[in-house]
Scaffold this active site. Structure first.
Site, PDB file in Angstrom:
ATOM      1  N   LEU A 124      43.961  18.368 -32.611  1.00  0.00           N
ATOM      2  CA  LEU A 124      44.704  18.020 -31.401  1.00  0.00           C
ATOM      3  C   LEU A 124      45.537  19.402 -31.004  1.00  0.00           C
ATOM      4  CD1 LEU A 124      46.592  14.811 -32.579  1.00  0.00           C
ATOM      5  CD2 LEU A 124      44.665  15.025 -31.040  1.00  0.00           C
ATOM      6  N   ASP A 125      45.930  19.621 -29.637  1.00  0.00           N
ATOM      7  CA  ASP A 125      46.703  20.534 -29.220  1.00  0.00           C
ATOM      8  C   ASP A 125      47.942  20.868 -29.932  1.00  0.00           C
ATOM      9  OD1 ASP A 125      44.819  21.284 -27.417  1.00  0.00           O
ATOM     10  OD2 ASP A 125      46.085  20.465 -25.687  1.00  0.00           O
ATOM     11  N   ARG A 126      48.412  22.064 -30.121  1.00  0.00           N
ATOM     12  CA  ARG A 126      49.800  22.040 -30.702  1.00  0.00           C
ATOM     13  C   ARG A 126      50.915  21.187 -30.189  1.00  0.00           C
ATOM     14  NH1 ARG A 126      54.135  25.782 -30.478  1.00  0.00           N
ATOM     15  NH2 ARG A 126      53.155  26.752 -28.775  1.00  0.00           N
ATOM     16  N   LEU A 127      50.856  21.185 -28.797  1.00  0.00           N
ATOM     17  CA  LEU A 127      51.915  20.282 -28.343  1.00  0.00           C
ATOM     18  C   LEU A 127      51.751  18.925 -28.111  1.00  0.00           C
ATOM     19  CD1 LEU A 127      52.692  22.733 -25.246  1.00  0.00           C
ATOM     20  CD2 LEU A 127      53.870  22.709 -27.513  1.00  0.00           C
ATOM     21  N   THR A 128      50.513  18.607 -28.657  1.00  0.00           N
ATOM     22  CA  THR A 128      50.246  17.095 -28.588  1.00  0.00           C
ATOM     23  C   THR A 128      50.621  16.473 -30.043  1.00  0.00           C
ATOM     24  OG1 THR A 128      48.566  17.418 -27.006  1.00  0.00           O
ATOM     25  CG2 THR A 128      48.378  15.373 -28.131  1.00  0.00           C
TER      26      THR A 128
END
Length: 290
Positions: A124-128
């Site tokens: 997962l993306d760091r911001l997600t």
């Protein structure tokens, strides 16, 4: 580090060209090689002067950066002898990369479970935030990773974004590419490689809750597709425009404006047991952040 060049370049030249090692001086790299700290997959020391072999890996430890602590827990949703499923918070990277090493889901899990055999089946993306699956044994790793690589996992996300001017479900399909050094993914000409379904679930005056189902897994796919529909996700520092103020906040210890995107659920047939699995996040895109 995966060596992408062939024998026309040395191992040392490939390592020096890597952005991930940009903070390591030539002298420091040479000292590590002299001490036998740069090794191949079998643990044999590698010299910087030997020819590189494309798509082979060499291993070395990087000095740990001064990392901003991520002040959110990493709850375990499920665990058995093969896998562990966690509910990743916003701002926590899946794996070590760049300036994020200890403050990653992988390192946290390895430390809390006391084993270095933990490995992510996907990312997962760091911001997600949301559901993230790891394997616990090397012999089962490929079976679960192939589920995601072969798109045999149904992924469902929740997002908060402005009200839509369309009803029902919209399907977005185009070609997305992301190049090294560019913060954002781009839509380019060519065969479609990115498809997303977007459904407005709860219309609100200040913004709506959306159900997002990606049928492919391109970098930043959902964020870019929402922006293209005219409903960019709340808190997105990159789409539709780069917002430097939000992009820098986590590095300053300010976690007050997360990307309002959560990996809500994963559904699949377990490759080892044949059972139908479904894991759901307990996080909400409406959660309060101090």
């Amino acid at each position: 580090m995966v060596l992408r060049a062939g024998p026309e370049m040395t191992v040392g030249a490939c390592l020096r060209a890597s952005p991930a090692l940009s903070s390591l001086s030539d002298e420091a790299l040479a000292r590590r090689a002299q001490r036998g700290e740069i090794v191949d997959a079998a643990g044999r020391p590698v010299t910087l002067e030997q020819p590189a072999q494309p798509n082979t890996s060499v291993y070395l430890y990087r000095d740990l950066p001064d990392e901003v602590p991520i002040p959110f827990d990493l709850p375990v949703l499920y665990r058995d002898e093969h896998i562990v499923v966690v509910d990743k918070p916003h701002f926590l990277a899946t794996m070590p990369r760049g300036a994020h090493v200890c403050q990653t889901a992988l390192v946290r899990l390895r430390r809390s479970l006391g084993t270095d055999l933990v490995a992510p089946a996907h990312r997962l993306d760091r911001l997600t935030a949301g559901v993230l699956l790891f394997t616990l044994r090397p012999e089962v790793r490929s079976a679960y990773q192939e589920l995601f690589a072969q798109r045999r996992v149904v992924k469902e996300y929740r997002a908060l974004a402005p009200r839509a001017d369309f009803a029902g479900t919209r399907t977005v399909g185009n070609r997305i590419e992301k190049t090294a050094g560019d913060l954002r993914a781009r839509v380019v000409d060519g065969p479609v490689n990115a498809i997303s379904e977007v459904t407005e679930l709860e219309p609100r005056d200040a913004g709506s809750v959306y159900r997002l189902v990606p049928h492919t897994g391109r970098t930043h796919q959902l964020r870019l597709h929402m922006a293209l529909l005219g409903v960019p996700i709340v808190g997105d520092p990159l789409y539709p425009d780069v917002r430097a103020d939000l992009a820098q906040k986590p590095e300053d210890g300010d976690f007050s404006e997360p990307l309002r995107l959560v990996a809500h659920a994963l559904s699949f047939t377990d490759p080892l047991t044949g059972r139908n699995r479904r894991f759901e996040s307990r996080r909400s895109i409406l959660d309060h952040y101090p």
